[in-house]
Design an enzyme around this catalytic site. Structure first.
Site, PDB file in Angstrom:
ATOM      1  N   ARG A  55       0.838  -1.196   0.000  1.00 37.76           N
ATOM      2  CA  ARG A  55       0.000   0.000   0.000  1.00 37.76           C
ATOM      3  C   ARG A  55       0.875   1.249   0.000  1.00 37.76           C
ATOM      4  NH1 ARG A  55      -4.873  -1.856   4.185  1.00 37.76           N
ATOM      5  NH2 ARG A  55      -5.236  -3.867   3.146  1.00 37.76           N
ATOM      6  N   GLU A 102      -5.760  -1.103  15.041  1.00 38.16           N
ATOM      7  CA  GLU A 102      -6.575  -1.947  14.173  1.00 38.16           C
ATOM      8  C   GLU A 102      -5.730  -3.075  13.586  1.00 38.16           C
ATOM      9  OE1 GLU A 102      -8.393  -2.046   9.736  1.00 38.16           O
ATOM     10  OE2 GLU A 102      -8.113  -0.056  10.639  1.00 38.16           O
ATOM     11  N   ARG A 135       0.765  -4.949  13.342  1.00 41.07           N
ATOM     12  CA  ARG A 135       0.295  -4.434  14.627  1.00 41.07           C
ATOM     13  C   ARG A 135       0.082  -5.544  15.641  1.00 41.07           C
ATOM     14  NH1 ARG A 135      -3.929  -0.435  11.602  1.00 41.07           N
ATOM     15  NH2 ARG A 135      -2.363   0.897  10.626  1.00 41.07           N
ATOM     16  N   SER A 174     -10.237  -6.086   9.639  1.00 43.08           N
ATOM     17  CA  SER A 174     -11.570  -5.641   9.224  1.00 43.08           C
ATOM     18  C   SER A 174     -12.284  -6.844   8.642  1.00 43.08           C
ATOM     19  CB  SER A 174     -11.489  -4.523   8.179  1.00 43.08           C
ATOM     20  OG  SER A 174     -11.074  -3.317   8.757  1.00 43.08           O
ATOM     21  N   ARG A 178       2.292   1.434  10.549  1.00 45.67           N
ATOM     22  CA  ARG A 178       1.827   1.530   9.166  1.00 45.67           C
ATOM     23  C   ARG A 178       3.016   1.301   8.238  1.00 45.67           C
ATOM     24  NH1 ARG A 178      -1.744   6.581   7.798  1.00 45.67           N
ATOM     25  NH2 ARG A 178      -2.859   5.666   9.559  1.00 45.67           N
TER      26      ARG A 178
END
Length: 425
Positions: free
Chosen positions: A265, A352, A393, A355, A280
């Site tokens: 990403r 996070e 994470r 998802s 990140r």
């Protein structure tokens, strides 16, 4: 992609759903889509009528020629030539209208499920549950970006040297921990009934459009212009696209796949604690679970997927919470999303790590992914996916929450996978 029939039959509900997602030009775009669809239907009818007339005239010309009525045949040929010109004009305009219609449809995000809370920011997401006890660390506790240096297990400077910021090098026990987590997540997925696949990590443009990353996230994906291929941001893209343009037999449903891939990403930031260390990255590892299901089963399946992800976090002994995302914080393609976050003790905040989303028919409409219902008519399926789990994470929380004077103690579930029970110098 939303279906035109839904926009036409439930315009008010569509506009309300787009407003909940804070889509700024909803009314103008929906009106333009409906007008284009009406024009498309008119052109198609005119085109088909002219084509039918031309076909009938061709049949009549043949009969007149056989009977020797050349004059009558020539008259009909002149009419046929005029019809063919009209048909070409109609076909050209129809093609232009269909392209414009498709481009507008691709701009519209998915509609949120009725249970999605209103709100625009992450602070307005709904906390569904919180599980586990947050560790009480001493004031001397270190954040993971200091722990990785202390134990020499991840090296950002080396990654920056060979690639750039956001591409860490995992070393020694850090590399073994990465491999252990991947194998643990895959084994747990297999035990839960998922079929393991290892897909390509480069996908074509059609795959990006199929799952909705394109055109929405075009600038956030790494793109090889020479071959027009994209590095995947998630295994959702190739795994879901395995079934593009397919009609799935109902006895094969639900389809349950899991796969490990590196993910890429471009949007990773470079400043502040929120993006420091493993928080990140441009490249990271993730195990993804994907399901394809009948519409009436999909929300039950979403809860099952969420429970599977929670089970992983429980086995890793990490405190976590589950959020139901508000309309303004959801992804472009999702109808309902649960975010799962773990507690990062040294940073003192939630991170996070997963998802889990139901896309309903949004991706399936782009993918032309269908099943044959009773009576033989094809219907769109529902697609779902979830991170189970993303590693960076998770590693950050494991390091921070389990630090002690004699090293970093790992949860029991990982001992056999790692071949060691704690990280030491």
């Amino acid at each position: 992609m939303l279906q035109v029939s839904v926009l036409k039959e439930h315009t008010d509900l569509v506009l309300a759903g787009l407003a909940k997602k804070y889509y700024p030009t909803a009314e103008a775009d929906v009106t333009a889509i409906l007008n284009l669809d009406q024009r498309r239907r008119q052109l198609q009818t005119t085109h088909d009528s002219a084509q039918a007339e031309a076909n009938e005239l061709a049949r009549q010309i043949g009969g007149l020629m056989k009977s020797g009525d050349k004059a009558g045949a020539e008259d009909l040929k002149a009419r046929t030539a005029s019809l063919k010109a009209d048909i070409k004009t109609h076909a050209d305009e129809l093609g232009q209208v269909e392209i414009a219609l498709q481009q507008l449809l691709l701009k519209l995000p998915n509609l949120p499920h009725s249970s999605v809370p209103a709100g625009r920011t992450p602070q307005e997401n709904e906390v569904v549950l919180e599980h586990g006890t947050k560790p009480d660390l001493p004031p001397t506790a270190l954040p993971h970006w200091d722990l990785i240096k202390k134990y020499d297990i991840i090296d950002f400077e080396l990654g920056n040297k060979i690639s750039g910021a956001g591409f860490p090098v995992y070393k020694g026990q850090g590399a073994r921990l990465q491999r252990a987590l991947i194998n643990f997540f895959l084994d747990e997925a297999r035990e839960a009934g998922y079929f393991e696949v290892q897909p390509p990590i480069l996908v074509n443009e059609a795959s990006g459009y199929g799952t909705g990353q394109l055109p929405d996230k075009d600038g956030q994906m790494y793109h090889d212009a020479q071959d027009n291929l994209y590095l995947i941001p998630t295994a959702e893209v190739p795994i879901t696209n395995l079934y593009r343009d397919e009609i799935i037999a109902t006895d094969k449903l639900p389809i349950r796949n899991a796969g490990y891939t590196p993910c890429f990403r471009r949007e990773a930031g470079s400043w502040g604690a929120d993006v420091r260390g493993l928080n990140r990255l441009h490249q990271f590892d993730k195990v993804e679970i994907v399901q394809i299901a009948l519409p009436e089963q999909s929300y039950t399946i979403l809860e099952e997927m969420r429970a599977h992800i929670e089970g992983l976090l429980q086995k890793l002994e990490l405190p976590y919470r589950v959020l139901r995302l508000c309309g303004g914080d959801m992804s472009f393609t999702s109808a309902l999303t649960y975010d799962l976050e773990v507690w990062s003790a040294a940073q003192g905040r939630w991170l996070e790590v997963s998802s889990a989303s139901n896309f309903e028919t949004y991706q399936a409409n782009r993918l032309k992914l269908r099943y044959r219902a009773e009576g033989g008519k094809t219907q769109l399926l529902h697609t779902l996916n979830g991170s189970a789990l993303a590693l960076p994470r998770i590693v950050a929380a494991l390091l921070e929450n389990n630090q002690a004077e004699d090293g970093i103690h790992l949860p029991q579930a990982l001992h056999s996978y790692c071949g060691f029970d704690k990280i030491t110098n």
